[in-house]
Design a protein around this motif. Structure first.
Motif, mmCIF file in Angstrom:
data_model
loop_
_atom_site.group_PDB
_atom_site.id
_atom_site.type_symbol
_atom_site.label_atom_id
_atom_site.label_comp_id
_atom_site.label_asym_id
_atom_site.label_seq_id
_atom_site.Cartn_x
_atom_site.Cartn_y
_atom_site.Cartn_z
ATOM 1 N N VAL A 1 0.838 -1.210 0.000
ATOM 2 C CA VAL A 1 0.000 0.000 0.000
ATOM 3 C C VAL A 1 0.868 1.254 0.000
ATOM 4 C CG1 VAL A 1 -1.816 1.245 1.201
ATOM 5 C CG2 VAL A 1 -1.851 -1.220 1.177
ATOM 6 N N LEU A 2 2.040 1.176 0.649
ATOM 7 C CA LEU A 2 2.934 2.341 0.639
ATOM 8 C C LEU A 2 3.469 2.582 -0.771
ATOM 9 C CD1 LEU A 2 4.979 1.944 3.937
ATOM 10 C CD2 LEU A 2 3.077 3.476 3.459
ATOM 11 N N ALA B 1 2.849 5.951 -3.013
ATOM 12 C CA ALA B 1 3.911 6.704 -3.694
ATOM 13 C C ALA B 1 3.579 6.865 -5.180
ATOM 14 C CB ALA B 1 5.252 5.988 -3.520
ATOM 15 N N ARG C 1 14.108 4.389 -3.959
ATOM 16 C CA ARG C 1 14.880 5.190 -3.013
ATOM 17 C C ARG C 1 14.035 5.643 -1.825
ATOM 18 N NH1 ARG C 1 16.341 9.557 -6.218
ATOM 19 N NH2 ARG C 1 14.578 10.618 -5.313
ATOM 20 N N GLU C 2 12.781 5.999 -2.091
ATOM 21 C CA GLU C 2 11.962 6.632 -1.054
ATOM 22 C C GLU C 2 11.072 5.646 -0.312
ATOM 23 O OE1 GLU C 2 11.852 9.991 -0.466
ATOM 24 O OE2 GLU C 2 12.821 10.868 -2.217
ATOM 25 N N VAL C 3 10.832 4.488 -0.872
ATOM 26 C CA VAL C 3 9.946 3.530 -0.204
ATOM 27 C C VAL C 3 10.670 2.220 0.121
ATOM 28 C CG1 VAL C 3 7.767 2.265 -0.300
ATOM 29 C CG2 VAL C 3 7.934 4.525 -1.355
ATOM 30 N N PRO D 1 14.077 2.741 2.560
ATOM 31 C CA PRO D 1 13.835 3.034 3.983
ATOM 32 C C PRO D 1 12.961 1.990 4.670
ATOM 33 C CG PRO D 1 12.739 4.653 2.562
ATOM 34 C CD PRO D 1 13.619 3.834 1.685
ATOM 35 N N ALA D 2 12.018 1.398 3.925
ATOM 36 C CA ALA D 2 11.158 0.391 4.549
ATOM 37 C C ALA D 2 11.962 -0.849 4.940
ATOM 38 C CB ALA D 2 10.017 0.010 3.595
ATOM 39 N N PRO E 1 15.849 7.695 12.549
ATOM 40 C CA PRO E 1 15.378 8.463 13.705
ATOM 41 C C PRO E 1 13.905 8.206 14.032
ATOM 42 C CG PRO E 1 15.637 9.875 11.770
ATOM 43 C CD PRO E 1 16.226 8.548 11.422
ATOM 44 N N TRP E 2 13.134 7.737 13.029
ATOM 45 C CA TRP E 2 11.711 7.516 13.293
ATOM 46 C C TRP E 2 11.454 6.296 14.166
ATOM 47 C CZ3 TRP E 2 14.182 6.192 8.800
ATOM 48 C CH2 TRP E 2 14.072 4.882 8.381
#
Lengths: 302, 290
Positions: free
Chosen positions: A200-201, A205, A217-219, A222-223, A298-299
């Protein structure tokens, strides 16, 4: 229907303020009244009571371990296990004091660290991107995965003879063994992380205009990071295991070689010193990775 | 900013002769058949139906995630070929990026479009301000409540200035009070932005309260059973939900959906009966009992 841009007309429709009030109001901390140092210390103590307790118990249990060790060795207990030749903690401490003034011991430690650094870094540099690409592109996965599955169960130590044949220098073969040890945990965990990315993420996107490369790169990246760091932590542990074994078998320097040599030279205190040094170095390197993980994600730290 | 929030009706959705089938081992399973719907520019349209009727499938096809087996989907005359920032989507599970702060989440679409950092920061702040979230711009989504997460979700979908907004049971996971507030916020934003909204829900009250028109779908394989215009005047107030007009609409929709739910559940209820666990009907029909 020619309503002007709404930025300039916040009063039409439902006022902005009412939206703000509609949701849960942020908890505003009241301006703290000046408190005395003693009161502050008391509050800090109350907040950290649990952690302080854990630290205190940890120190006590370490001291108890040292005491038991001391008693077992001074009375040379023989009860199935023989403590006759085992060095006492004081003897180990004495050889530690001697060792830190000995450039040769420091060189052993530094060389081991350097091998870990190169072997582990290479494993991370190859393993993480390969895992990401395998997780994203089915064909790459189908090609590489069977080979990886066949090679993975072979313990790094079993590679020692082959490594000596493969690489021109001893140093290179030891780094290679270290690399192998950490490579597979890193690869497998990165793959696992990629397989758990919430589809779903990815959809979210795509709906926001992200193309393949940005989604990667963005999903995906980091996931997968939490699992990548699990892989790095496990990989670091296995890297040390492999390194020490390789050093004991084929090394001329390094903390593993130091420990083995101490046995050959009947310097029993140095055996324990080598073991403790390996433990401390292993602990230090996994703390480094954990710290890096908190810095990069950091999250996840609450 | 004015480009993002410019208020000009746009986004005409047209779904024609639509059907969608999934391939399985036993052959294709028809999820949606023979469906026509449209959303006029600036209109708020809801789709309701029993669970599993394919309303989310239909919405996902409009979003571009699913290809229709037959028929076409167009927005402003252009055929939908895949997901795009022109069609903003809000998901039930919020689907915020956990590794991005609230503001970074809202900025995402603008970043993908290549807007410079300072510009998109300003745009995101303005939008967050409209949703009452400016104080939370630096928070990670995990620390927000469900209602706040979904406000971020809506703002994020609107940030790129889409022609249409698609919502898939967006308030399904929220408690009743929060849901009412979220409905107000959504109505408010929709009225300002004048974009078309296609809203999927199983909550009949929500559909009536929000929409200009409601499509009611049949049980699987889903198709349109009825199209009900909602003539309630705007702006709508919470008190309207007690009006006779509202209640009449509600009754009508209720009975339509109940028919379909019974059809969908019929098999299961008969199975229970076979096992001797049947509900005592005492001369009533099944519909009366349920």
């Amino acid at each position: 229907m020619s309503s002007p841009a709404l930025v300039r007309h916040p009063e039409d429709g439902m006022p902005t303020a009412s939206i703000a009030e509609a949701g849960p109001v942020p908890a505003v901390t009241p301006a703290a009244a000046p408190t005395s140092f003693g009161a502050l210390m008391l509050r800090w103590y109350r907040l950290n009571q649990g952690r302080l307790r854990a630290t205190a118990i940890g120190i006590i249990s370490l001291l108890a371990f040292l005491l038991v060790w001391h008693l077992l060795t001074t009375y040379r207990v023989v009860f199935f296990v023989r403590f006759t030749n085992v060095p006492s903690p004081l003897a180990v401490y004495a050889s530690f004091v001697k060792a830190i003034h000995d450039p040769k011991f420091l060189m052993h430690v530094l060389l081991s660290c350097r091998r870990i650094f190169f072997g582990f870094s290479l494993a991370a540099i190859v393993g993480v991107p390969l895992g990401l690409i395998m997780g994203r592109f089915k064909l790459v996965h189908e090609i590489i995965f069977p080979v990886a599955e066949v090679l993975r169960p072979i313990p790094a130590i079993a590679w020692v003879p082959m490594a000596i044949m493969l690489w021109p220098t001893n140093e290179q073969s030891i780094v290679y063994i270290t690399f192998l040890g950490s490579f597979f945990p890193i690869l497998v965990n990165t793959l696992h992380g990629m397989s758990l990315v919430d589809p779903v993420l990815v959809r979210a996107a795509q709906c926001l205009g992200a193309r393949e490369r940005s989604i990667f790169r963005e999903v995906y990246f980091p996931a997968s990071l939490p699992h990548i760091f699990t892989g790095l932590t496990v990989g670091m542990g296995v890297a040390w295991v492999s390194l020490i074994a390789a050093e004991m078998i084929s090394g001329q320097y390094g903390i593993g070689y130091f420990t083995w040599e101490a046995y050959s030279l009947v310097q029993y205190a140095d055996i324990a010193l080598g073991m403790i040094a390996i433990g401390v170095l292993g602990l230090g390197s996994s703390l480094l990775i954990r710290g890096a993980g908190q810095l990069v994600m950091p999250w996840r730290s609450t | 900013m004015s480009e993002v929030l410019a208020a000009k009706p746009k986004g005409h959705i047209e779904v024609k002769n639509f059907s969608l089938a999934y391939e399985t081992i036993e052959g294709p399973v028809q999820a949606v058949t023979d469906t026509q719907i449209h959303v006029n520019p600036g209109e708020f349209v809801s789709i309701v139906g029993p669970s599993g009727c394919g309303k989310s499938t239909l919405l996902n096809a409009v979003a571009g995630f699913l290809k229709p087996t037959t028929g076409i989907v167009t927005v402003d005359g252009e055929r939908v070929n895949g997901p795009s920032a022109e069609r903003g989507m809000v998901f039930q599970q919020y689907s915020l990026f956990p590794w991005k702060t609230v503001r970074e989440n809202v900025e995402f679409g603008l970043k993908m479009r290549g807007m410079p950092r300072s510009q998109r920061e300003r745009a995101a702040r303005t939008l967050l301000g409209l949703a009452g979230l400016e104080a939370f711009e630096k928070h990670y989504p995990e620390r927000l409540s469900g209602g706040m997460k979904q406000r971020v979700g809506i703002v994020r979908a609107l940030a790129t200035g889409p022609k249409v907004l698609l919502l898939d049971e967006p308030f399904g996971a929220l408690d009743a009070q929060t849901r009412v507030i979220m409905q107000q916020i959504l109505t408010n934003m929709w009225q300002r932005l004048k974009i078309s909204v296609l809203f999927v829900t199983h909550d009949i009250d929500e559909a009536i309260f929000l929409s200009d028109r409601v499509y009611c779908m049949t049980a699987r394989p889903g198709s349109i059973k009825a199209e009900i215009p909602i003539p309630l005047e705007r702006p709508r107030q919470q008190s309207m939900m007690m009006s006779s007009e509202f209640l009449a609409l509600r009754r009508g929709l209720m009975s339509l959906i109940r028919e379909e739910s019974l059809k969908a559940m019929g098999g299961e209820i008969n199975d229970l009966g076979m096992q001797g666990l049947s509900i005592e009907l005492q001369g009533h029909s099944l519909a009366d009992v349920i």
